[in-house]
Scaffold this active site. Structure first.
Site, PDB file in Angstrom:
ATOM      1  N   LYS A  13      -2.808 -17.752 119.119  1.00 57.05           N
ATOM      2  CA  LYS A  13      -1.555 -17.733 118.469  1.00 57.05           C
ATOM      3  C   LYS A  13      -1.367 -16.424 117.744  1.00 57.05           C
ATOM      4  O   LYS A  13      -0.214 -15.954 117.774  1.00 57.05           O
ATOM      5  CB  LYS A  13      -1.325 -18.911 117.640  1.00 57.05           C
ATOM      6  N   ARG A  88       2.060 -28.128 111.603  1.00 63.61           N
ATOM      7  CA  ARG A  88       0.667 -28.901 111.916  1.00 63.61           C
ATOM      8  C   ARG A  88       0.396 -30.231 112.155  1.00 63.61           C
ATOM      9  O   ARG A  88      -0.399 -30.717 112.271  1.00 63.61           O
ATOM     10  CB  ARG A  88      -0.441 -27.894 110.947  1.00 63.61           C
ATOM     11  N   ARG A 127     -14.990 -14.765 117.071  1.00 64.05           N
ATOM     12  CA  ARG A 127     -13.807 -14.071 116.267  1.00 64.05           C
ATOM     13  C   ARG A 127     -14.257 -13.155 115.226  1.00 64.05           C
ATOM     14  O   ARG A 127     -15.030 -13.648 114.411  1.00 64.05           O
ATOM     15  CB  ARG A 127     -12.823 -14.928 115.910  1.00 64.05           C
ATOM     16  N   ARG A 160     -14.575 -15.199 109.850  1.00 64.37           N
ATOM     17  CA  ARG A 160     -13.924 -16.198 108.906  1.00 64.37           C
ATOM     18  C   ARG A 160     -14.851 -17.272 108.412  1.00 64.37           C
ATOM     19  O   ARG A 160     -15.884 -17.801 109.295  1.00 64.37           O
ATOM     20  CB  ARG A 160     -12.883 -16.963 109.366  1.00 64.37           C
ATOM     21  N   ARG A 171     -12.015 -28.759 113.025  1.00 60.87           N
ATOM     22  CA  ARG A 171     -10.737 -28.293 113.020  1.00 60.87           C
ATOM     23  C   ARG A 171     -10.186 -28.593 114.551  1.00 60.87           C
ATOM     24  O   ARG A 171      -9.004 -29.018 114.479  1.00 60.87           O
ATOM     25  CB  ARG A 171     -10.619 -26.703 113.123  1.00 60.87           C
TER      26      ARG A 171
HETATM   27  P1  ADP Z   1      -5.521 -18.660 116.795  1.00 64.32           P
HETATM   28  O1  ADP Z   1      -4.679 -17.795 115.947  1.00 64.32           O
HETATM   29  O2  ADP Z   1      -4.804 -19.385 117.747  1.00 64.32           O
HETATM   30  O3  ADP Z   1      -6.595 -19.103 116.044  1.00 64.32           O
HETATM   31  P2  ADP Z   1      -6.532 -15.707 117.508  1.00 64.32           P
HETATM   32  O4  ADP Z   1      -5.226 -15.092 118.414  1.00 64.32           O
HETATM   33  O5  ADP Z   1      -7.037 -15.412 116.475  1.00 64.32           O
HETATM   34  O6  ADP Z   1      -6.343 -17.483 117.877  1.00 64.32           O
HETATM   35  O7  ADP Z   1      -7.691 -15.443 118.827  1.00 64.32           O
HETATM   36  C1  ADP Z   1      -8.968 -16.476 118.872  1.00 64.32           C
HETATM   37  C2  ADP Z   1     -10.076 -15.513 119.351  1.00 64.32           C
HETATM   38  O8  ADP Z   1      -9.866 -15.385 120.681  1.00 64.32           O
HETATM   39  C3  ADP Z   1      -9.818 -14.137 118.631  1.00 64.32           C
HETATM   40  O9  ADP Z   1     -11.307 -13.600 118.703  1.00 64.32           O
HETATM   41  C4  ADP Z   1      -9.127 -13.222 119.977  1.00 64.32           C
HETATM   42  O10 ADP Z   1      -9.761 -11.807 120.074  1.00 64.32           O
HETATM   43  C5  ADP Z   1      -9.687 -14.161 120.958  1.00 64.32           C
HETATM   44  N1  ADP Z   1      -8.510 -13.957 122.202  1.00 64.32           N
HETATM   45  C6  ADP Z   1      -7.330 -13.989 122.116  1.00 64.32           C
HETATM   46  N2  ADP Z   1      -6.672 -14.027 123.191  1.00 64.32           N
HETATM   47  C7  ADP Z   1      -7.583 -14.031 124.262  1.00 64.32           C
HETATM   48  C8  ADP Z   1      -7.443 -14.177 125.661  1.00 64.32           C
HETATM   49  N3  ADP Z   1      -6.235 -14.117 126.394  1.00 64.32           N
HETATM   50  N4  ADP Z   1      -8.873 -13.862 126.363  1.00 64.32           N
HETATM   51  C9  ADP Z   1      -9.936 -13.907 125.432  1.00 64.32           C
HETATM   52  N5  ADP Z   1      -9.905 -13.802 124.139  1.00 64.32           N
HETATM   53  C10 ADP Z   1      -8.960 -13.901 123.462  1.00 64.32           C
HETATM   54  P1  ADP Z   2      -6.395 -21.350 113.350  1.00 64.36           P
HETATM   55  O1  ADP Z   2      -7.526 -20.259 113.823  1.00 64.36           O
HETATM   56  O2  ADP Z   2      -7.147 -22.636 113.394  1.00 64.36           O
HETATM   57  O3  ADP Z   2      -5.114 -21.295 113.923  1.00 64.36           O
HETATM   58  P2  ADP Z   2      -5.479 -21.008 110.894  1.00 64.36           P
HETATM   59  O4  ADP Z   2      -5.525 -19.606 110.097  1.00 64.36           O
HETATM   60  O5  ADP Z   2      -3.984 -21.285 111.317  1.00 64.36           O
HETATM   61  O6  ADP Z   2      -6.507 -21.364 111.619  1.00 64.36           O
HETATM   62  O7  ADP Z   2      -5.560 -21.785 109.643  1.00 64.36           O
HETATM   63  C1  ADP Z   2      -6.971 -21.956 108.821  1.00 64.36           C
HETATM   64  C2  ADP Z   2      -6.749 -23.096 107.838  1.00 64.36           C
HETATM   65  O8  ADP Z   2      -5.765 -22.895 106.839  1.00 64.36           O
HETATM   66  C3  ADP Z   2      -6.608 -24.406 108.570  1.00 64.36           C
HETATM   67  O9  ADP Z   2      -7.748 -25.270 109.006  1.00 64.36           O
HETATM   68  C4  ADP Z   2      -6.055 -25.429 107.289  1.00 64.36           C
HETATM   69  O10 ADP Z   2      -6.969 -25.640 106.306  1.00 64.36           O
HETATM   70  C5  ADP Z   2      -5.172 -24.254 106.595  1.00 64.36           C
HETATM   71  N1  ADP Z   2      -3.945 -24.186 107.060  1.00 64.36           N
HETATM   72  C6  ADP Z   2      -3.005 -23.312 108.008  1.00 64.36           C
HETATM   73  N2  ADP Z   2      -2.135 -23.574 108.428  1.00 64.36           N
HETATM   74  C7  ADP Z   2      -1.581 -24.980 107.671  1.00 64.36           C
HETATM   75  C8  ADP Z   2      -0.832 -25.976 107.832  1.00 64.36           C
HETATM   76  N3  ADP Z   2       0.542 -25.515 108.425  1.00 64.36           N
HETATM   77  N4  ADP Z   2      -0.914 -27.113 107.233  1.00 64.36           N
HETATM   78  C9  ADP Z   2      -2.032 -27.162 106.403  1.00 64.36           C
HETATM   79  N5  ADP Z   2      -3.089 -26.513 106.362  1.00 64.36           N
HETATM   80  C10 ADP Z   2      -2.821 -25.449 107.188  1.00 64.36           C
END
Ligand code: ADP
Ligand code: ADP
Ligand code: ZN
Length: 223
Positions: A13, A88, A127, A160, A171
């Site tokens: 995302k 969420r 990551r 992280r 999660r």
């Molecule tokens: P989210 O925001 O949904 O948690 P991230 O964008 O942070 O996901 O991506 C999670 C991990 O996967 C990161 O380390 C990112 O570099 C990697 N990643 C993202 N897109 C891809 C892809 N298409 N193929 C392989 N790895 C990916």
């Molecule tokens: P992800 O890699 O899972 O997409 P995020 O960076 O979006 O992680 O979220 C990290 C943490 O921040 C979540 O595990 C939660 O504790 C909190 N968080 C983020 N967005 C929300 C939301 N919309 N509602 C409640 N908690 C949230």
């Protein structure tokens, strides 16, 4: 263009939201990023959110909803926005609808990025994030040119706290229990489109854009 990007933790995302934000010149609103900034700066919100985030459970709705409502009122959201990590759960989706109604906006498309669990665990455990600009890397799938250093700004990368195996499992469980029902919420409204999240980042971006256009074409030509 007001968009929601959905998907489990690690689906991509944040990665995709950043690309789309540059391409369409609209801000990425990542609730995770905003919350982490508040934790780092020890704001009132940050102090309240910290324990939940460390455990990998959701921060209480009232805190997050209020934070997003404020953000959506900013002038830079006038031409559109990309929500990443919000809503969420169904209560947040309903609160978002009320907030948008008050300010005369609506969601144009909700795109869900689909990735299977084993791959999510691989992605989250590898990551790395830049302390400076927030750029996201992966130790093997998207490595920086120099180990542990950001390509954009040269600042050090970190892992992280919640990207450790045990918290990752928590999660993913929370996603299944609380967030997955949000898909049905938007599907019933005809807003939801799914895209596969495996493959090159550019290829996935193109599929997300197609999904958004598909949904908007549908609005212009109902039936
Ligand atoms: P989210 O925001 O949904 O948690 P991230 O964008 O942070 O996901 O991506 C999670 C991990 O996967 C990161 O380390 C990112 O570099 C990697 N990643 C993202 N897109 C891809 C892809 N298409 N193929 C392989 N790895 C990916
Ligand atoms: P992800 O890699 O899972 O997409 P995020 O960076 O979006 O992680 O979220 C990290 C943490 O921040 C979540 O595990 C939660 O504790 C909190 N968080 C983020 N967005 C929300 C939301 N919309 N509602 C409640 N908690 C949230
Ligand atoms: Zn950087």
């Amino acid at each position: 263009m007001n968009i929601i990007l959905m998907g489990p933790p690690g689906a991509g995302k944040g990665t995709q939201a950043k690309i789309l934000s540059e391409r369409f010149h609209i801000p990425q609103i990542s609730t995770g990023d905003i919350l982490r900034m508040n934790v780092r700066e020890k704001t009132t919100l940050g102090l309240k959110a910290k324990d939940y985030m460390e455990k990998g459970v959701l921060v209480p709705d009232d805190l997050v909803v209020e934070m997003v409502a404020e953000r959506l009122k900013s002038r830079d959201c006038a031409g559109g926005f990309i929500l990443d990590g919000f809503p969420r759960n169904v209560a947040q989706a309903e609160a978002l609808e009320r907030t948008l109604e008050k300010i005369g906006k609506k969601i144009d498309a909700v795109v869900g990025i689909e990735v299977e669990e084993r791959e999510l665990v691989r992605r989250l455990s590898g990551r790395r994030v830049c302390r400076g600009c927030g750029a996201v890397y992966h130790v093997t799938f998207n490595p920086p040119v120099n180990t542990d250093t950001c390509d954009n700004c040269g600042v050090e990368l970190y892992q992280r706290d919640d990207d450790k195996e045990e918290t990752i499992r928590a999660r993913l469980r929370i996603y299944e229990e609380e967030t997955r029902p949000v898909i049905e919420y938007y599907r019933e409204k005809g807003l939801y489109r799914a895209v596969g999240g495996i493959g090159s980042m550019d290829g996935i971006t193109e599929n997300i854009v197609k999904a958004i256009e598909d949904r908007r074409g549908y609005t212009e030509n109902p039936g």
